[in-house]
Structures are given as structure tokens and as C-alpha cells.
Scaffold this motif. Sequence first.
Motif, PDB file in Angstrom:
ATOM      1  N   LEU A 130      -0.303  17.737   2.322  1.00 20.66           N
ATOM      2  CA  LEU A 130      -0.104  17.177   3.662  1.00 20.66           C
ATOM      3  C   LEU A 130       1.232  16.432   3.780  1.00 20.66           C
ATOM      4  CD1 LEU A 130      -1.323  16.430   6.477  1.00 20.66           C
ATOM      5  CD2 LEU A 130      -2.283  14.386   5.385  1.00 20.66           C
ATOM      6  N   CYS A 131       1.615  15.768   2.691  1.00 22.49           N
ATOM      7  CA  CYS A 131       2.841  14.940   2.716  1.00 22.49           C
ATOM      8  C   CYS A 131       4.087  15.785   2.952  1.00 22.49           C
ATOM      9  CB  CYS A 131       2.994  14.175   1.407  1.00 22.49           C
ATOM     10  SG  CYS A 131       1.545  13.223   0.964  1.00 22.49           S
ATOM     11  N   GLN A 132       4.064  17.028   2.475  1.00 26.07           N
ATOM     12  CA  GLN A 132       5.238  17.890   2.673  1.00 26.07           C
ATOM     13  C   GLN A 132       5.308  18.367   4.119  1.00 26.07           C
ATOM     14  OE1 GLN A 132       6.794  18.026  -0.151  1.00 26.07           O
ATOM     15  NE2 GLN A 132       5.116  17.622  -1.611  1.00 26.07           N
ATOM     16  N   VAL A 168       0.822  -1.226   0.000  1.00 30.79           N
ATOM     17  CA  VAL A 168       0.000   0.000   0.000  1.00 30.79           C
ATOM     18  C   VAL A 168       0.853   1.271   0.000  1.00 30.79           C
ATOM     19  CG1 VAL A 168      -1.975  -1.126   1.097  1.00 30.79           C
ATOM     20  CG2 VAL A 168      -0.288   0.041   2.546  1.00 30.79           C
ATOM     21  N   HIS A 169       2.171   1.126   0.223  1.00 36.89           N
ATOM     22  CA  HIS A 169       3.043   2.315   0.238  1.00 36.89           C
ATOM     23  C   HIS A 169       3.649   2.506  -1.153  1.00 36.89           C
ATOM     24  CE1 HIS A 169       6.272   5.077   1.213  1.00 36.89           C
ATOM     25  NE2 HIS A 169       5.746   5.235   2.415  1.00 36.89           N
ATOM     26  N   PRO A 170       3.606   3.738  -1.688  1.00 42.58           N
ATOM     27  CA  PRO A 170       4.135   3.960  -3.035  1.00 42.58           C
ATOM     28  C   PRO A 170       5.599   3.537  -3.215  1.00 42.58           C
ATOM     29  CG  PRO A 170       2.845   5.844  -2.363  1.00 42.58           C
ATOM     30  CD  PRO A 170       2.935   4.937  -1.163  1.00 42.58           C
ATOM     31  N   TYR A 171       6.399   3.604  -2.154  1.00 42.06           N
ATOM     32  CA  TYR A 171       7.800   3.182  -2.313  1.00 42.06           C
ATOM     33  C   TYR A 171       7.882   1.663  -2.492  1.00 42.06           C
ATOM     34  CZ  TYR A 171      12.745   2.436  -1.401  1.00 42.06           C
ATOM     35  OH  TYR A 171      14.057   2.045  -1.501  1.00 42.06           O
ATOM     36  N   LYS A 193       4.754  14.231   8.962  1.00 43.01           N
ATOM     37  CA  LYS A 193       5.388  12.922   8.794  1.00 43.01           C
ATOM     38  C   LYS A 193       4.340  11.827   9.011  1.00 43.01           C
ATOM     39  CE  LYS A 193       9.024  10.364  11.102  1.00 43.01           C
ATOM     40  NZ  LYS A 193       9.694   9.800   9.960  1.00 43.01           N
ATOM     41  N   PRO A 194       4.207  10.907   8.074  1.00 46.87           N
ATOM     42  CA  PRO A 194       3.224   9.842   8.290  1.00 46.87           C
ATOM     43  C   PRO A 194       3.725   8.822   9.303  1.00 46.87           C
ATOM     44  CG  PRO A 194       4.317   9.583   6.164  1.00 46.87           C
ATOM     45  CD  PRO A 194       4.880  10.828   6.773  1.00 46.87           C
ATOM     46  N   PRO A 195       2.936   8.501  10.334  1.00 46.42           N
ATOM     47  CA  PRO A 195       3.380   7.488  11.312  1.00 46.42           C
ATOM     48  C   PRO A 195       3.213   6.078  10.753  1.00 46.42           C
ATOM     49  CG  PRO A 195       1.184   8.276  11.864  1.00 46.42           C
ATOM     50  CD  PRO A 195       1.608   9.042  10.632  1.00 46.42           C
ATOM     51  N   ALA A 213       3.645   3.582   6.514  1.00 45.84           N
ATOM     52  CA  ALA A 213       3.833   4.979   6.904  1.00 45.84           C
ATOM     53  C   ALA A 213       3.532   5.843   5.678  1.00 45.84           C
ATOM     54  CB  ALA A 213       5.257   5.203   7.395  1.00 45.84           C
ATOM     55  N   CYS A 214       2.257   6.004   5.382  1.00 38.01           N
ATOM     56  CA  CYS A 214       1.848   6.817   4.223  1.00 38.01           C
ATOM     57  C   CYS A 214       0.516   7.476   4.568  1.00 38.01           C
ATOM     58  CB  CYS A 214       1.700   5.919   2.989  1.00 38.01           C
ATOM     59  SG  CYS A 214       1.050   6.806   1.559  1.00 38.01           S
ATOM     60  N   HIS A 215       0.373   8.771   4.216  1.00 39.06           N
ATOM     61  CA  HIS A 215      -0.902   9.458   4.492  1.00 39.06           C
ATOM     62  C   HIS A 215      -2.025   8.946   3.593  1.00 39.06           C
ATOM     63  CE1 HIS A 215       0.725  12.217   7.355  1.00 39.06           C
ATOM     64  NE2 HIS A 215       1.586  12.747   6.504  1.00 39.06           N
ATOM     65  N   PHE A 216      -1.652   8.402   2.441  1.00 45.23           N
ATOM     66  CA  PHE A 216      -2.679   7.988   1.473  1.00 45.23           C
ATOM     67  C   PHE A 216      -2.423   6.556   0.987  1.00 45.23           C
ATOM     68  CE2 PHE A 216      -1.959  12.573   1.240  1.00 45.23           C
ATOM     69  CZ  PHE A 216      -3.226  13.041   1.555  1.00 45.23           C
ATOM     70  N   PRO A 217      -2.481   5.611   1.919  1.00 47.76           N
ATOM     71  CA  PRO A 217      -2.192   4.229   1.513  1.00 47.76           C
ATOM     72  C   PRO A 217      -3.253   3.728   0.535  1.00 47.76           C
ATOM     73  CG  PRO A 217      -3.204   4.272   3.687  1.00 47.76           C
ATOM     74  CD  PRO A 217      -2.951   5.697   3.316  1.00 47.76           C
ATOM     75  N   GLY A 239       8.097  16.439   6.827  1.00 47.55           N
ATOM     76  CA  GLY A 239       7.023  15.628   6.253  1.00 47.55           C
ATOM     77  C   GLY A 239       7.499  14.244   5.882  1.00 47.55           C
ATOM     78  N   CYS A 240       6.953  13.703   4.791  1.00 44.13           N
ATOM     79  CA  CYS A 240       7.325  12.354   4.340  1.00 44.13           C
ATOM     80  C   CYS A 240       8.618  12.424   3.528  1.00 44.13           C
ATOM     81  CB  CYS A 240       6.185  11.796   3.478  1.00 44.13           C
ATOM     82  SG  CYS A 240       6.630  10.248   2.677  1.00 44.13           S
ATOM     83  N   ARG A 241       9.605  11.598   3.900  1.00 40.15           N
ATOM     84  CA  ARG A 241      10.903  11.634   3.193  1.00 40.15           C
ATOM     85  C   ARG A 241      10.783  11.207   1.737  1.00 40.15           C
ATOM     86  NH1 ARG A 241      14.870  12.367   6.950  1.00 40.15           N
ATOM     87  NH2 ARG A 241      14.097  11.805   9.001  1.00 40.15           N
ATOM     88  N   PHE A 242       9.758  10.450   1.443  1.00 44.38           N
ATOM     89  CA  PHE A 242       9.618   9.942   0.074  1.00 44.38           C
ATOM     90  C   PHE A 242       8.905  10.961  -0.842  1.00 44.38           C
ATOM     91  CE2 PHE A 242       7.602   6.913  -3.052  1.00 44.38           C
ATOM     92  CZ  PHE A 242       8.795   6.542  -3.669  1.00 44.38           C
ATOM     93  N   ALA A 243       8.368  12.037  -0.253  1.00 43.62           N
ATOM     94  CA  ALA A 243       7.528  12.968  -1.024  1.00 43.62           C
ATOM     95  C   ALA A 243       8.172  13.488  -2.321  1.00 43.62           C
ATOM     96  CB  ALA A 243       7.088  14.117  -0.132  1.00 43.62           C
ATOM     97  N   PRO A 244       9.490  13.854  -2.311  1.00 45.44           N
ATOM     98  CA  PRO A 244      10.053  14.388  -3.562  1.00 45.44           C
ATOM     99  C   PRO A 244      10.020  13.389  -4.719  1.00 45.44           C
ATOM    100  CG  PRO A 244      11.545  14.777  -1.712  1.00 45.44           C
ATOM    101  CD  PRO A 244      10.459  13.889  -1.213  1.00 45.44           C
ATOM    102  N   ARG A 245       9.866  12.114  -4.415  1.00 40.85           N
ATOM    103  CA  ARG A 245       9.885  11.096  -5.476  1.00 40.85           C
ATOM    104  C   ARG A 245       8.511  10.469  -5.693  1.00 40.85           C
ATOM    105  NH1 ARG A 245      14.545   7.073  -3.699  1.00 40.85           N
ATOM    106  NH2 ARG A 245      14.706   6.562  -5.899  1.00 40.85           N
ATOM    107  N   CYS A 246       7.521  10.931  -4.927  1.00 39.63           N
ATOM    108  CA  CYS A 246       6.247  10.218  -4.926  1.00 39.63           C
ATOM    109  C   CYS A 246       5.247  10.876  -5.872  1.00 39.63           C
ATOM    110  CB  CYS A 246       5.691  10.188  -3.506  1.00 39.63           C
ATOM    111  SG  CYS A 246       4.160   9.273  -3.386  1.00 39.63           S
ATOM    112  N   ARG A 247       4.713  10.108  -6.789  1.00 35.48           N
ATOM    113  CA  ARG A 247       3.765  10.692  -7.735  1.00 35.48           C
ATOM    114  C   ARG A 247       2.368  10.860  -7.126  1.00 35.48           C
ATOM    115  NH1 ARG A 247       1.397   6.424 -12.027  1.00 35.48           N
ATOM    116  NH2 ARG A 247       3.385   6.593 -13.082  1.00 35.48           N
ATOM    117  N   PHE A 248       2.180  10.366  -5.898  1.00 36.73           N
ATOM    118  CA  PHE A 248       0.861  10.481  -5.257  1.00 36.73           C
ATOM    119  C   PHE A 248       0.875  11.520  -4.133  1.00 36.73           C
ATOM    120  CE2 PHE A 248       1.590   6.074  -6.644  1.00 36.73           C
ATOM    121  CZ  PHE A 248       0.641   6.017  -7.660  1.00 36.73           C
ATOM    122  N   ALA A 249       1.977  12.310  -4.020  1.00 35.51           N
ATOM    123  CA  ALA A 249       2.118  13.246  -2.901  1.00 35.51           C
ATOM    124  C   ALA A 249       1.081  14.368  -2.973  1.00 35.51           C
ATOM    125  CB  ALA A 249       3.527  13.825  -2.905  1.00 35.51           C
ATOM    126  N   HIS A 250       0.571  14.785  -1.807  1.00 33.38           N
ATOM    127  CA  HIS A 250      -0.307  15.952  -1.672  1.00 33.38           C
ATOM    128  C   HIS A 250       0.360  16.937  -0.719  1.00 33.38           C
ATOM    129  CE1 HIS A 250      -3.779  14.024  -3.621  1.00 33.38           C
ATOM    130  NE2 HIS A 250      -3.352  12.925  -3.030  1.00 33.38           N
TER     131      HIS A 250
END
Length: 336
Positions: free
Chosen positions: A299-301, A248-251, A304-306, A318-322, A286-297
Motif C-alpha cells: 500500500l505504501c508504494q 508513531v512515524h518510522p521517520y 500517499k498517506p494523508p 502521515a503513515c499508513h501503519f502508525p 505513494g509514501c516518499r519515505f517508503a524506499p527507506r522504511c523497514r515497515f513498508a507494505h
Amino acid sequence: MIEARNLVKTFPARGGLLAQKAVQAVKGVSFVIPDGGAVAFIGESGCGKTTIGRILSGFETYDSGEIYYNGEDLSALPPRTRQERLRKVQLIQQDPYAALNPARTIYQSLAAPLSWEAKRRHKEKGWIERRAREVLELVGLNPDVVLGKYPHMLSGGQRQRIVIARALTVEPDVLVADEAISMIDVSLRLGILTLLQTLRRDYGIALLFITHDIAAARYIGHDGRMYVIYQGEIVEEASTDELIRSPVHPYSQALLSAVPVLRGLERPGQDRYIPLGEFSVTETSGCRFAPRCRFAHDLCQKEKPPLIPWEQEDHRHACHFPTPRRVVAEPLEGHS
Ligand SMILES: Nc1ncnc2c1ncn2[C@@H]1O[C@H](COP(=O)(O)OP(=O)(O)OP(=O)(O)O)[C@@H](O)[C@H]1O
Ligand code: SF4
Ligand SMILES: [Mg+2]
């Protein structure tokens, strides 16, 4: 059983020619390696996999967190006693050639840890050679053929078997296989994977399999657990089958998108292909993966998603939008 809670490891800054800023390689990682279990850590280069493996096998210290080994908190023990406990966690590294002393015969390489064992367990003369032969047989080598040889006289696959045999001399509870097949000829890799699987099945030795290669991780422990690590943090964990079937996590989805599809036997999952952009170390609240994530919004910046459960308690992300996506190859009809 090994349970690690909130492990943190920072490598201090270095000056001089090879100057480097301080690197927090492991940022609060928690995981469990059950007795006889199979656990895989997957993630790109530099995400901290080796550092965790080295901490577990006593080659590296950690700044904070706890490691429980069969219920005993190792953090509370003096370093020497801790080291002794961790002898039962043996590291198999990527390069078997570098792991063996080129000037020692295979017998000498095995006799060194065995004499330590012999002394500790008050064994009689003759035990060392008997045991050396035994561990070589366990890893599928003929002692009469290899005992007198030097490492350069063996193939990469045979050398890795020797390294595994040497690890077996201490009757380990856990083998940490850190990219243990990546430097071995492709034709010999399956043999090493099968050996690790056999050791797990027949002797109950747990495996921590550290790799970029999800296909190999799946082969070794389809009934185990997988942890996906990004920049020193776990971003998704689940049983290996569940994580591969429905990440469910984009990474995780991007990593799984890179697993080859077997032409004629499989078809790409319907949501493939999730791209992985260029890697860069990300300092963010925020989320460390955000700069590479095509689903980032937005909130992600910012936040930090727990790491929280997804549907079942033992699948965490650990994703806001699994979002479940089918990325891994699926068998074609008639080939499942
Ligand atoms: N001894 C060290 N001194 C300083 N920094 C280190 C040291 N060992 C590792 N690092 C840094 O810690 C981070 C994690 O490294 P590590 O080797 O654990 O990653 P990895 O996931 O095993 O990567 P790879 O897949 O390339 O083996 C990296 O940024 C690395 O540069
Ligand atoms: S939290 Fe946002 S940026 Fe991070 S992986 Fe999830 S969707 Fe992508
Ligand atoms: Mg590594």
C-alpha cells in the motif's frame, strides 16, 4: 500568532554550469507559531526547513498557500507591506560570521537597523546608542567591551549573541533560529540556548527552532510543538514531549534513534534502533519515505498517506501503519 496554510515553494530549473532541475522544496506545509510559543522543525538536510524559515522572515517568496500574521492574510498584501510586517520575524542564521559585515564595528552593525527604527518612531539623537547598549545587555554582553570591536575580534558565541542583539533592535515577535548553534563551539552552545529560552520567557518572543539536533529542540521548547519534515512535507507533528515520548512515524523514530544515550544515566528505549537508509529524492504517488522504511507494505508504494490525527487531534502523522515505538533514551531508575 503566525499561521501558515498549505505553503508551496518551487525553485525553478537552472541551466549553465550549475544546472539544476526545478526543486519543489516545500510541498503544502501548514503550521502554527503561537504568541510566545516554541516550535521546532526537524528533519534531514534538504528537507526544506531553511526555505520555510526564509519565507516566514520575508527573504523568500512562495508560490501558493497563505500566511496569517496576527489574523491578517499576508498573501493578500502588496509585497512591500508584507515585507514590512515580516520585519517582526527575525532570522538568526547558522553562521554568525557571515551574518555580520566584517568591516563594520559592532556599534555600526547595530546602528544601521536602529537608525531605521529611530526614524520610524521619531526618536531623538542619543536613542540609538542607548538602545544599542540595551540590546547588548539583553544578550549578556558588556557594551563597553564590544561596541568598538569588529566581528573577527569576538568568539563564535559572542558573534551569535550580536546577531541576536541585532534581531532584537526591531522588537521582534518571532525569532527563527536556523541551526543557530551548529557552528558554535560546543562549550558555548548551551549559553545561546539558554539566552533564547530567556528571551522567550521574559519578553514573550516566540521561537521557531530549526535543527537536526532533537536534543537541542527539546531543551528549548519542551512545552512547545514539534514538526518532523521529510522532503518538503510534514510527516508527524505533536507537542514536543509527546512526539519525543511516543513517535508513531518510522521517520521520526529513525531520527530519534540517533539521539545519544547518556551512559550511566539512561538506557536505550526498548525499540531502538530504527535505521535510516541512504537518502534519495523520491518521486512517487505513494509514501516518499517508503524506499527507506523497514515497515513498508505494498500500500505504501501506491497510496500517499494523508496527515491525520493519531489518538488525539493535535498529534498527527502521515503513515499508513502508525505504530508507537519507544526509541528515545529513557532515564535509569533513580535518575529521572
Ligand atoms: N536558492 C535556491 N535555489 C535552488 N534550490 C534551492 C535554493 N535553496 C534551497 N534549494 C533546494 O531546496 C531544497 C530545500 O533546501 P533547504 O535549504 O530549505 O533545506 P534544509 O532542510 O534547510 O537543509 P539543511 O539542513 O541542509 O540546511 C533543497 O533541495 C535545496 O537544494
Ligand atoms: S506509509 Fe508505509 S512506507 Fe511510509 S512511513 Fe508509513 S509504513 Fe513506512
Ligand atoms: Mg537549512
